[in-house]
Design a protein around this motif. Sequence first.
Motif, PDB file in Angstrom:
ATOM      1  N   ARG A 121     -67.899  -8.167  56.860  1.00  0.00           N
ATOM      2  CA  ARG A 121     -69.089  -8.952  56.509  1.00  0.00           C
ATOM      3  C   ARG A 121     -68.868 -10.421  56.796  1.00  0.00           C
ATOM      4  O   ARG A 121     -67.828 -10.981  56.509  1.00  0.00           O
ATOM      5  CB  ARG A 121     -69.432  -8.763  55.044  1.00  0.00           C
ATOM      6  CG  ARG A 121     -69.993  -7.402  54.796  1.00  0.00           C
ATOM      7  CD  ARG A 121     -70.701  -7.319  53.470  1.00  0.00           C
ATOM      8  NE  ARG A 121     -71.236  -5.975  53.349  1.00  0.00           N
ATOM      9  CZ  ARG A 121     -71.117  -5.232  52.274  1.00  0.00           C
ATOM     10  NH1 ARG A 121     -70.514  -5.712  51.216  1.00  0.00           N
ATOM     11  NH2 ARG A 121     -71.622  -4.030  52.253  1.00  0.00           N
ATOM     12  N   GLY A 122     -69.890 -11.022  57.374  1.00  0.00           N
ATOM     13  CA  GLY A 122     -69.854 -12.447  57.653  1.00  0.00           C
ATOM     14  C   GLY A 122     -69.100 -12.832  58.907  1.00  0.00           C
ATOM     15  O   GLY A 122     -69.011 -14.007  59.242  1.00  0.00           O
ATOM     16  N   ARG A 123     -68.538 -11.866  59.626  1.00  0.00           N
ATOM     17  CA  ARG A 123     -67.824 -12.205  60.864  1.00  0.00           C
ATOM     18  C   ARG A 123     -68.792 -12.700  61.919  1.00  0.00           C
ATOM     19  O   ARG A 123     -69.955 -12.330  61.947  1.00  0.00           O
ATOM     20  CB  ARG A 123     -67.085 -10.991  61.401  1.00  0.00           C
ATOM     21  CG  ARG A 123     -65.958 -10.595  60.502  1.00  0.00           C
ATOM     22  CD  ARG A 123     -64.978  -9.757  61.235  1.00  0.00           C
ATOM     23  NE  ARG A 123     -63.933  -9.350  60.311  1.00  0.00           N
ATOM     24  CZ  ARG A 123     -62.668  -9.371  60.616  1.00  0.00           C
ATOM     25  NH1 ARG A 123     -62.270  -9.766  61.793  1.00  0.00           N
ATOM     26  NH2 ARG A 123     -61.777  -8.987  59.738  1.00  0.00           N
ATOM     27  N   ASN A 124     -68.280 -13.541  62.795  1.00  0.00           N
ATOM     28  CA  ASN A 124     -69.081 -14.034  63.906  1.00  0.00           C
ATOM     29  C   ASN A 124     -69.107 -12.989  65.017  1.00  0.00           C
ATOM     30  O   ASN A 124     -68.083 -12.394  65.335  1.00  0.00           O
ATOM     31  CB  ASN A 124     -68.508 -15.343  64.450  1.00  0.00           C
ATOM     32  CG  ASN A 124     -68.659 -16.473  63.460  1.00  0.00           C
ATOM     33  OD1 ASN A 124     -69.639 -16.549  62.747  1.00  0.00           O
ATOM     34  ND2 ASN A 124     -67.673 -17.341  63.402  1.00  0.00           N
ATOM     35  N   SER A 125     -70.263 -12.785  65.581  1.00  0.00           N
ATOM     36  CA  SER A 125     -70.406 -11.851  66.682  1.00  0.00           C
ATOM     37  C   SER A 125     -71.452 -12.389  67.645  1.00  0.00           C
ATOM     38  O   SER A 125     -72.214 -13.304  67.318  1.00  0.00           O
ATOM     39  CB  SER A 125     -70.785 -10.457  66.174  1.00  0.00           C
ATOM     40  OG  SER A 125     -71.963 -10.511  65.393  1.00  0.00           O
ATOM     41  N   HIS A 126     -71.480 -11.810  68.828  1.00  0.00           N
ATOM     42  CA  HIS A 126     -72.423 -12.263  69.848  1.00  0.00           C
ATOM     43  C   HIS A 126     -72.751 -11.102  70.786  1.00  0.00           C
ATOM     44  O   HIS A 126     -72.069 -10.081  70.784  1.00  0.00           O
ATOM     45  CB  HIS A 126     -71.838 -13.439  70.640  1.00  0.00           C
ATOM     46  CG  HIS A 126     -70.622 -13.064  71.424  1.00  0.00           C
ATOM     47  ND1 HIS A 126     -69.369 -13.010  70.852  1.00  0.00           N
ATOM     48  CD2 HIS A 126     -70.457 -12.704  72.708  1.00  0.00           C
ATOM     49  CE1 HIS A 126     -68.495 -12.628  71.759  1.00  0.00           C
ATOM     50  NE2 HIS A 126     -69.122 -12.434  72.903  1.00  0.00           N
ATOM     51  N   ALA A 127     -73.790 -11.290  71.579  1.00  0.00           N
ATOM     52  CA  ALA A 127     -74.179 -10.283  72.569  1.00  0.00           C
ATOM     53  C   ALA A 127     -73.259 -10.404  73.772  1.00  0.00           C
ATOM     54  O   ALA A 127     -73.171 -11.452  74.391  1.00  0.00           O
ATOM     55  CB  ALA A 127     -75.630 -10.486  72.989  1.00  0.00           C
ATOM     56  N   GLY A 128     -72.560  -9.322  74.072  1.00  0.00           N
ATOM     57  CA  GLY A 128     -71.713  -9.309  75.258  1.00  0.00           C
ATOM     58  C   GLY A 128     -72.536  -9.039  76.510  1.00  0.00           C
ATOM     59  O   GLY A 128     -72.315  -9.637  77.545  1.00  0.00           O
ATOM     60  N   SER A 129     -73.482  -8.119  76.402  1.00  0.00           N
ATOM     61  CA  SER A 129     -74.381  -7.812  77.514  1.00  0.00           C
ATOM     62  C   SER A 129     -75.611  -7.119  76.957  1.00  0.00           C
ATOM     63  O   SER A 129     -75.573  -6.527  75.873  1.00  0.00           O
ATOM     64  CB  SER A 129     -73.696  -6.906  78.549  1.00  0.00           C
ATOM     65  OG  SER A 129     -73.399  -5.648  77.973  1.00  0.00           O
ATOM     66  N   ILE A 130     -76.693  -7.220  77.707  1.00  0.00           N
ATOM     67  CA  ILE A 130     -77.936  -6.540  77.357  1.00  0.00           C
ATOM     68  C   ILE A 130     -78.389  -5.788  78.602  1.00  0.00           C
ATOM     69  O   ILE A 130     -78.489  -6.386  79.684  1.00  0.00           O
ATOM     70  CB  ILE A 130     -79.016  -7.529  76.886  1.00  0.00           C
ATOM     71  CG1 ILE A 130     -78.542  -8.260  75.627  1.00  0.00           C
ATOM     72  CG2 ILE A 130     -80.341  -6.813  76.638  1.00  0.00           C
ATOM     73  CD1 ILE A 130     -79.458  -9.373  75.161  1.00  0.00           C
TER      74      ILE A 130
ATOM     75  N   ARG B 252     -70.126  -7.988  70.389  1.00  0.00           N
ATOM     76  CA  ARG B 252     -68.700  -8.328  70.461  1.00  0.00           C
ATOM     77  C   ARG B 252     -68.380  -9.363  69.389  1.00  0.00           C
ATOM     78  O   ARG B 252     -69.206 -10.188  69.047  1.00  0.00           O
ATOM     79  CB  ARG B 252     -68.357  -8.896  71.821  1.00  0.00           C
ATOM     80  CG  ARG B 252     -68.606  -7.932  72.964  1.00  0.00           C
ATOM     81  CD  ARG B 252     -67.953  -8.425  74.242  1.00  0.00           C
ATOM     82  NE  ARG B 252     -68.209  -7.529  75.345  1.00  0.00           N
ATOM     83  CZ  ARG B 252     -67.558  -6.392  75.560  1.00  0.00           C
ATOM     84  NH1 ARG B 252     -66.606  -6.023  74.743  1.00  0.00           N
ATOM     85  NH2 ARG B 252     -67.864  -5.618  76.584  1.00  0.00           N
ATOM     86  N   GLY B 253     -67.157  -9.297  68.898  1.00  0.00           N
ATOM     87  CA  GLY B 253     -66.694 -10.261  67.914  1.00  0.00           C
ATOM     88  C   GLY B 253     -65.180 -10.304  67.925  1.00  0.00           C
ATOM     89  O   GLY B 253     -64.531  -9.452  68.521  1.00  0.00           O
ATOM     90  N   ARG B 254     -64.637 -11.300  67.265  1.00  0.00           N
ATOM     91  CA  ARG B 254     -63.179 -11.437  67.179  1.00  0.00           C
ATOM     92  C   ARG B 254     -62.598 -10.398  66.241  1.00  0.00           C
ATOM     93  O   ARG B 254     -63.082 -10.216  65.128  1.00  0.00           O
ATOM     94  CB  ARG B 254     -62.837 -12.805  66.624  1.00  0.00           C
ATOM     95  CG  ARG B 254     -62.367 -13.719  67.653  1.00  0.00           C
ATOM     96  CD  ARG B 254     -61.771 -14.942  67.023  1.00  0.00           C
ATOM     97  NE  ARG B 254     -61.886 -15.984  68.015  1.00  0.00           N
ATOM     98  CZ  ARG B 254     -61.747 -17.241  67.779  1.00  0.00           C
ATOM     99  NH1 ARG B 254     -61.502 -17.651  66.559  1.00  0.00           N
ATOM    100  NH2 ARG B 254     -61.855 -18.111  68.737  1.00  0.00           N
ATOM    101  N   ALA B 255     -61.551  -9.760  66.678  1.00  0.00           N
ATOM    102  CA  ALA B 255     -60.771  -8.832  65.856  1.00  0.00           C
ATOM    103  C   ALA B 255     -61.573  -7.630  65.350  1.00  0.00           C
ATOM    104  O   ALA B 255     -61.227  -7.052  64.332  1.00  0.00           O
ATOM    105  CB  ALA B 255     -60.134  -9.576  64.687  1.00  0.00           C
ATOM    106  N   VAL B 256     -62.659  -7.311  66.023  1.00  0.00           N
ATOM    107  CA  VAL B 256     -63.434  -6.109  65.691  1.00  0.00           C
ATOM    108  C   VAL B 256     -63.783  -5.402  66.999  1.00  0.00           C
ATOM    109  O   VAL B 256     -63.969  -6.045  68.034  1.00  0.00           O
ATOM    110  CB  VAL B 256     -64.729  -6.429  64.903  1.00  0.00           C
ATOM    111  CG1 VAL B 256     -64.406  -6.956  63.519  1.00  0.00           C
ATOM    112  CG2 VAL B 256     -65.608  -7.394  65.654  1.00  0.00           C
TER     113      VAL B 256
END
Length: 110
Positions: free
Chosen positions: A55-64, A81-85
């Motif tokens: 919860r609360g981790r930063n994530s972003h769209a890797g591709s669409i 995608r996110g760090r360490a997940v």
Amino acid sequence: MSRVQLASAAAVAARFGRAYARTAYLQHPPRLPGATGTVRAHVQASAAHVPSGRRGRNSHAGSIQLEPTTASSLEASVVVRGRAVPAFAVGFTVQETHAGWRVTSISLPG
């Protein structure tokens, strides 16, 4: 699907996909652009199952990815995608409705 329709549907898919990816690990995600009430409810319900360690981790769209299916519908997916997940994909449908192009269904992991 005409080029104009595709451009409009793709814009909704991109806004939704990026917003979903940024908020995937939130316990209480905000309203996502272009989502119908059904999709919002599904995302809210799914958020309750996010493991507490993520919860609360930063994530972003890797591709669409986009795949038009009819003149008024396309299937889309976003890789989150996110760090360490581990990365994961979420599929969703964008359809032309009386209110314009909207995300009408979503397939979440788990």
